[in-house]
Design a protein around this motif. Structure first.
Motif, PDB file in Angstrom:
ATOM      1  N   ASP A  76     -16.704  -8.381   4.999  1.00 28.21           N
ATOM      2  CA  ASP A  76     -16.426  -9.218   3.827  1.00 28.21           C
ATOM      3  C   ASP A  76     -15.059  -8.832   3.267  1.00 28.21           C
ATOM      4  OD1 ASP A  76     -16.727 -11.068   1.837  1.00 28.21           O
ATOM      5  OD2 ASP A  76     -18.511 -10.178   0.935  1.00 28.21           O
ATOM      6  N   GLU A  77     -14.056  -9.674   3.502  1.00 27.74           N
ATOM      7  CA  GLU A  77     -12.672  -9.428   3.078  1.00 27.74           C
ATOM      8  C   GLU A  77     -12.196  -8.050   3.563  1.00 27.74           C
ATOM      9  OE1 GLU A  77     -10.965 -11.762   1.738  1.00 27.74           O
ATOM     10  OE2 GLU A  77     -12.527 -13.156   1.093  1.00 27.74           O
ATOM     11  N   PRO A  78     -12.169  -7.838   4.877  1.00 24.85           N
ATOM     12  CA  PRO A  78     -11.939  -6.476   5.400  1.00 24.85           C
ATOM     13  C   PRO A  78     -10.547  -5.913   5.165  1.00 24.85           C
ATOM     14  CG  PRO A  78     -11.934  -8.071   7.187  1.00 24.85           C
ATOM     15  CD  PRO A  78     -12.401  -8.799   5.968  1.00 24.85           C
ATOM     16  N   THR A  79      -9.527  -6.744   4.993  1.00 27.47           N
ATOM     17  CA  THR A  79      -8.165  -6.205   4.893  1.00 27.47           C
ATOM     18  C   THR A  79      -7.558  -6.343   3.501  1.00 27.47           C
ATOM     19  OG1 THR A  79      -7.154  -8.281   5.651  1.00 27.47           O
ATOM     20  CG2 THR A  79      -7.751  -6.659   7.335  1.00 27.47           C
ATOM     21  N   VAL A 107     -22.278  -3.279   8.148  1.00 27.25           N
ATOM     22  CA  VAL A 107     -21.946  -4.109   6.990  1.00 27.25           C
ATOM     23  C   VAL A 107     -20.796  -3.480   6.222  1.00 27.25           C
ATOM     24  CG1 VAL A 107     -22.777  -5.057   4.803  1.00 27.25           C
ATOM     25  CG2 VAL A 107     -24.314  -4.982   6.791  1.00 27.25           C
ATOM     26  N   MET A 108     -19.753  -4.239   6.033  1.00 25.57           N
ATOM     27  CA  MET A 108     -18.631  -3.825   5.196  1.00 25.57           C
ATOM     28  C   MET A 108     -18.569  -4.766   4.002  1.00 25.57           C
ATOM     29  SD  MET A 108     -14.601  -3.617   6.212  1.00 25.57           S
ATOM     30  CE  MET A 108     -13.346  -3.045   5.062  1.00 25.57           C
ATOM     31  N   LEU A 109     -19.005  -4.278   2.850  1.00 28.24           N
ATOM     32  CA  LEU A 109     -19.012  -5.077   1.637  1.00 28.24           C
ATOM     33  C   LEU A 109     -17.612  -5.147   1.039  1.00 28.24           C
ATOM     34  CD1 LEU A 109     -22.250  -3.618   0.001  1.00 28.24           C
ATOM     35  CD2 LEU A 109     -22.050  -5.685   1.397  1.00 28.24           C
ATOM     36  N   GLY A 112      -1.423  -1.748   8.207  1.00 27.40           N
ATOM     37  CA  GLY A 112      -2.863  -1.501   8.183  1.00 27.40           C
ATOM     38  C   GLY A 112      -3.656  -2.738   8.551  1.00 27.40           C
ATOM     39  N   ARG A 113      -3.179  -3.900   8.103  1.00 25.44           N
ATOM     40  CA  ARG A 113      -3.869  -5.147   8.436  1.00 25.44           C
ATOM     41  C   ARG A 113      -3.808  -5.407   9.938  1.00 25.44           C
ATOM     42  NH1 ARG A 113      -1.594  -8.910   4.674  1.00 25.44           N
ATOM     43  NH2 ARG A 113      -3.062  -7.922   3.248  1.00 25.44           N
ATOM     44  N   ARG A 114      -2.631  -5.212  10.522  1.00 26.24           N
ATOM     45  CA  ARG A 114      -2.478  -5.446  11.962  1.00 26.24           C
ATOM     46  C   ARG A 114      -3.322  -4.456  12.765  1.00 26.24           C
ATOM     47  NH1 ARG A 114       0.315 -10.354  12.932  1.00 26.24           N
ATOM     48  NH2 ARG A 114       1.621 -10.674  11.087  1.00 26.24           N
ATOM     49  N   ASP A 115      -3.370  -3.206  12.318  1.00 26.34           N
ATOM     50  CA  ASP A 115      -4.191  -2.201  13.008  1.00 26.34           C
ATOM     51  C   ASP A 115      -5.668  -2.592  12.965  1.00 26.34           C
ATOM     52  OD1 ASP A 115      -1.953  -0.711  13.600  1.00 26.34           O
ATOM     53  OD2 ASP A 115      -2.249   0.738  11.982  1.00 26.34           O
ATOM     54  N   THR A 116      -6.110  -3.108  11.806  1.00 22.03           N
ATOM     55  CA  THR A 116      -7.500  -3.528  11.667  1.00 22.03           C
ATOM     56  C   THR A 116      -7.789  -4.711  12.583  1.00 22.03           C
ATOM     57  OG1 THR A 116      -7.610  -2.741   9.378  1.00 22.03           O
ATOM     58  CG2 THR A 116      -9.253  -4.374  10.049  1.00 22.03           C
ATOM     59  N   ARG A 168     -10.636   0.802   1.786  1.00 21.19           N
ATOM     60  CA  ARG A 168     -11.121  -0.265   2.661  1.00 21.19           C
ATOM     61  C   ARG A 168     -11.300   0.257   4.087  1.00 21.19           C
ATOM     62  NH1 ARG A 168     -14.184  -3.254   1.265  1.00 21.19           N
ATOM     63  NH2 ARG A 168     -13.653  -5.162   2.372  1.00 21.19           N
ATOM     64  N   ARG A 169     -10.400   1.138   4.507  1.00 21.80           N
ATOM     65  CA  ARG A 169     -10.545   1.731   5.838  1.00 21.80           C
ATOM     66  C   ARG A 169     -11.804   2.583   5.921  1.00 21.80           C
ATOM     67  NH1 ARG A 169      -4.724   3.578   8.298  1.00 21.80           N
ATOM     68  NH2 ARG A 169      -3.477   1.817   7.577  1.00 21.80           N
ATOM     69  N   LEU A 170     -12.101   3.298   4.836  1.00 23.25           N
ATOM     70  CA  LEU A 170     -13.324   4.102   4.809  1.00 23.25           C
ATOM     71  C   LEU A 170     -14.552   3.197   4.866  1.00 23.25           C
ATOM     72  CD1 LEU A 170     -14.795   6.790   4.552  1.00 23.25           C
ATOM     73  CD2 LEU A 170     -14.478   6.654   2.061  1.00 23.25           C
ATOM     74  N   ASP A 171     -14.525   2.102   4.130  1.00 22.16           N
ATOM     75  CA  ASP A 171     -15.621   1.128   4.195  1.00 22.16           C
ATOM     76  C   ASP A 171     -15.858   0.684   5.634  1.00 22.16           C
ATOM     77  OD1 ASP A 171     -15.958   1.134   1.436  1.00 22.16           O
ATOM     78  OD2 ASP A 171     -14.633  -0.572   1.108  1.00 22.16           O
TER      79      ASP A 171
END
Length: 305
Positions: free
Chosen positions: A159-162, A85-87, A169-173, A141-144
């Motif tokens: 939940d809104e990961p990027t 879970v990523m809040l 960073g968004r492309r890597d995610t 966010r990366r730590l989350d």
């Protein structure tokens, strides 16, 4: 597809808050194993309320939720070790370092992968000794995300990961999420970035005022909306000279044509331009984007209330 191939199931799901506000009004959908499913909607549409029910953070006020064949609220012990879970906000102790935070979280996680591996997956391995309070918003966010991946989840809720990430960073995610999906992880994400949903999602649903108003693959959702052709007419040529079969909206010399028959309409336009000796400046023809479809749905639904 059989029922046991669906790892997330919502059936008539409802959630009501104090005062009688119904944030989720009886929605139903299913997510298949190894699928990326995006839940979209404007602020207050009910996305996060829905995800919290599926994560087992609250009991539904109606309908049912199933994750990996279990009720995520009443059978939380059977579900929690198998999901990540990523809040929207992690809320970690600010004085701990990144590595200390990861080790603390790993101690509460069944079958946790090595913390260094989790941090490496999200590009935080070189920031392991930095205190959480010194991280940028994007790094937090990366730590989350790293902590959500510690337990090698079968189902991952994002939940809104990027939010807060830069373009790289968004492309890597995105690439990491695709890799997880290709490895068999099922992903349910919410996002405000239409490009993100269009790029990642195998299927998606758009919510408005607590209900699902449309769903399908990105191509199915956009395909139901008209394509557009835009161009500028030369001086002295009016929109009235365009072929009668092309319904155009004009702002001065700038023309926009919306059509469900893009190839035929574009062919008709280009033939007319050739025969009339008219040069179409800035000609741009494209199918509807997910963003355009989303905005159109939001406007239509709001106007219908």
């Amino acid at each position: 597809m059989t029922d046991d191939e669906y790892v997330i199931e919502a059936d008539g799901l409802r959630r009501t808050y104090a005062g009688g506000f119904e944030a989720v009004t009886g929605i139903s959908f299913r997510v298949a194993r190894g699928e990326i499913f995006a839940l979209l909607g404007t602020n207050g549409a009910g996305k996060t309320s829905t995800v919290e029910l599926l994560e087992g953070l609250a009991a539904p006020d109606g309908g049912s939720a199933r994750v990996l064949g279990h009720d995520p609220y009443r059978e939380r012990a059977a579900v929690r070790p198998r999901i990540g879970v990523m809040l929207q906000e992690g809320g970690f102790p600010s004085d701990l370092t990144v590595a200390e935070t990861a080790r603390m979280w790993a101690g509460c996680t069944t079958g946790a992968r090595p913390t260094g591996e989790a941090l490496d997956l999200v590009g935080l391995d070189r920031r392991a000794g930095v205190r959480v309070k010194q991280l940028s918003g994007g790094e937090r966010r990366r730590l989350d995300l790293a902590l959500a991946l510690l337990g090698r989840p079968e189902v991952l809720f994002l939940d809104e990961p990027t939010t807060g990430l830069d373009v790289e960073g968004r492309r890597d995610t995105w690439e990491l999420v695709r890799t997880l999906r290709n490895g068999g992880t099922t992903v349910l994400l919410t996002t405000h970035y239409m490009e993100e949903a269009e790029s990642l999602a195998d299927r998606l649903a758009i919510m408005h005022r607590g209900r699902i108003v449309t769903s399908g693959t990105p191509a199915e959702v956009t395909g139901a909306r008209p394509a557009r052709i835009r161009f500028t007419l030369p001086e002295g040529v009016t929109a009235g000279r365009l072929p009668l079969g092309l319904r155009a909206a004009a702002q001065g010399r700038r023309i926009e044509i919306r059509t469900h028959r893009l190839q035929e309409s574009l062919g008709e336009l280009l033939l007319w331009a050739k025969e009339s000796g008219v040069r179409l400046e800035g000609l741009d023809a494209r199918t509807a984007s997910l963003e355009e479809a989303f905005l159109d749905i939001a406007r239509t639904e709001t106007a219908g209330v």
